[in-house]
Design a protein around this motif. Structure first.
Motif, PDB file in Angstrom:
ATOM      1  N   ALA A 225      62.572  11.578 -12.126  1.00  0.00           N
ATOM      2  CA  ALA A 225      62.413  12.962 -11.677  1.00  0.00           C
ATOM      3  C   ALA A 225      63.443  13.885 -12.322  1.00  0.00           C
ATOM      4  O   ALA A 225      63.164  15.065 -12.560  1.00  0.00           O
ATOM      5  N   LEU A 226      64.633  13.369 -12.632  1.00  0.00           N
ATOM      6  CA  LEU A 226      65.691  14.185 -13.213  1.00  0.00           C
ATOM      7  C   LEU A 226      65.732  14.109 -14.734  1.00  0.00           C
ATOM      8  O   LEU A 226      66.629  14.675 -15.368  1.00  0.00           O
ATOM      9  N   GLY A 227      64.784  13.385 -15.324  1.00  0.00           N
ATOM     10  CA  GLY A 227      64.735  13.283 -16.776  1.00  0.00           C
ATOM     11  C   GLY A 227      65.736  12.311 -17.364  1.00  0.00           C
ATOM     12  O   GLY A 227      66.097  12.420 -18.540  1.00  0.00           O
ATOM     13  N   LEU A 228      66.217  11.337 -16.556  1.00  0.00           N
ATOM     14  CA  LEU A 228      67.219  10.377 -17.018  1.00  0.00           C
ATOM     15  C   LEU A 228      66.626   9.008 -17.343  1.00  0.00           C
ATOM     16  O   LEU A 228      67.342   8.133 -17.827  1.00  0.00           O
ATOM     17  N   ALA A 229      65.343   8.814 -17.086  1.00  0.00           N
ATOM     18  CA  ALA A 229      64.747   7.478 -17.205  1.00  0.00           C
ATOM     19  C   ALA A 229      64.686   6.979 -18.640  1.00  0.00           C
ATOM     20  O   ALA A 229      64.702   5.772 -18.883  1.00  0.00           O
ATOM     21  N   GLU A 230      64.621   7.894 -19.605  1.00  0.00           N
ATOM     22  CA  GLU A 230      64.437   7.492 -20.994  1.00  0.00           C
ATOM     23  C   GLU A 230      65.752   7.251 -21.736  1.00  0.00           C
ATOM     24  O   GLU A 230      65.737   7.003 -22.938  1.00  0.00           O
ATOM     25  N   ARG A 231      66.886   7.338 -21.044  1.00  0.00           N
ATOM     26  CA  ARG A 231      68.164   7.012 -21.670  1.00  0.00           C
ATOM     27  C   ARG A 231      69.011   6.211 -20.688  1.00  0.00           C
ATOM     28  O   ARG A 231      68.775   6.249 -19.481  1.00  0.00           O
ATOM     29  N   PRO A 232      69.989   5.441 -21.197  1.00  0.00           N
ATOM     30  CA  PRO A 232      70.797   4.594 -20.314  1.00  0.00           C
ATOM     31  C   PRO A 232      71.471   5.412 -19.218  1.00  0.00           C
ATOM     32  O   PRO A 232      72.229   6.344 -19.508  1.00  0.00           O
ATOM     33  N   SER A 233      71.186   5.047 -17.967  1.00  0.00           N
ATOM     34  CA  SER A 233      71.699   5.817 -16.830  1.00  0.00           C
ATOM     35  C   SER A 233      72.177   4.885 -15.735  1.00  0.00           C
ATOM     36  O   SER A 233      71.761   3.732 -15.645  1.00  0.00           O
ATOM     37  N   MET A 234      73.017   5.420 -14.888  1.00  0.00           N
ATOM     38  CA  MET A 234      73.633   4.648 -13.803  1.00  0.00           C
ATOM     39  C   MET A 234      73.602   5.469 -12.526  1.00  0.00           C
ATOM     40  O   MET A 234      73.848   6.679 -12.545  1.00  0.00           O
ATOM     41  N   LEU A 235      73.308   4.817 -11.417  1.00  0.00           N
ATOM     42  CA  LEU A 235      73.461   5.421 -10.097  1.00  0.00           C
ATOM     43  C   LEU A 235      74.820   4.965  -9.569  1.00  0.00           C
ATOM     44  O   LEU A 235      75.023   3.776  -9.334  1.00  0.00           O
ATOM     45  N   MET A 236      75.764   5.887  -9.413  1.00  0.00           N
ATOM     46  CA  MET A 236      77.126   5.519  -9.025  1.00  0.00           C
ATOM     47  C   MET A 236      77.329   5.750  -7.537  1.00  0.00           C
ATOM     48  O   MET A 236      77.377   6.887  -7.066  1.00  0.00           O
ATOM     49  N   GLY A 237      77.450   4.645  -6.790  1.00  0.00           N
ATOM     50  CA  GLY A 237      77.656   4.703  -5.356  1.00  0.00           C
ATOM     51  C   GLY A 237      79.114   4.536  -4.975  1.00  0.00           C
ATOM     52  O   GLY A 237      80.003   4.443  -5.832  1.00  0.00           O
TER      53      GLY A 237
END
Length: 219
Positions: free
Chosen positions: A186-198
């Motif tokens: 939804a935020l346009g991050l799926a097509e590049r290496p991304s991390m959810l930081m908790g």
């Protein structure tokens, strides 16, 4: 009374929720008047005597500079800074990390996992951090084919080396969930290496967010 239904975006996807208008929300001496709120079912984060009545979103927090002391369990709200000289929340002698805000209000900042650059989406409401599939692939993970109709969710836990933001090492070794979170797409991050930081990466840290300067400090 609840008004119209709106589509809201959280870290686990979209949902339809009612909107209400609140006269004011006060935290200590900090007060924000005339603010809209989304009606949510928060039973899933209620544990025993721990009861949650609401969630503070960016529409409230962006009115201030915010310091979160996770180990001490302390939140401090400061007047929003217009420059570094006026930043009451900014710690001295520490370089800040620039972040960007992605609508509807998510903080995204640069980080590395095993020296692999990733875009880190800050989620202080989650106790578990994770990588998307692109990030895991960039780290050398080979994925088996996914059966047709297989349910979505966490694929597995991946042991990694250092997680770093700026010059700060958050963890030397850690286990990260690997999955394509709906919010990444939804935020346009799926097509590049991304991390959810908790908060598992921040548990013993102090995090200062200057919304006035779009800079984060980690201690």
């Amino acid at each position: 009374m609840p008004g119209e239904l709106v589509s809201t975006l959280g870290t686990h996807g979209k949902s339809e929720n009612a909107v209400v208008r609140i006269r004011s929300i006060a935290i200590g001496q900090a007060n924000v008047a005339d603010i809209e709120a989304i009606v949510l079912d928060l039973d899933h984060i209620t544990r025993g005597a721990w009861h949650v009545d609401g969630v503070l979103g960016m529409d409230f927090l962006r009115k201030f500079d915010v310091r979160l002391e996770f180990e001490g369990g302390l939140v401090s709200l400061y007047e929003t800074a217009s420059d570094h000289a006026s930043c009451l929340a900014c710690p001295a002698g520490i370089d800040g990390i620039a972040f960007r805000v992605v609508d509807p209000g998510f903080i995204v900042m640069p980080a590395t996992v095993n020296t692999q650059p990733v875009e880190a989406l800050l989620d202080t409401g989650s106790g578990h951090s994770g990588l998307n599939m692109r990030a895991a692939t960039a780290l050398g993970v080979n994925f088996p084919p996914v059966p047709t109709g297989a349910p979505s969710g966490h694929r597995f836990g991946l042991q990694t080396g250092p997680v770093r933001v700026g010059n700060t090492t958050l963890s030397e070794r850690t286990e990260l969930h690997v999955m394509d979170h709906p919010v990444m797409e939804a935020l346009g991050l799926a097509e590049r290496p991304s991390m959810l930081m908790g908060t598992d990466q921040l548990a013993k840290r102090t995090l200062t967010i200057s919304y006035g300067l779009d800079v984060i400090f980690l201690q």
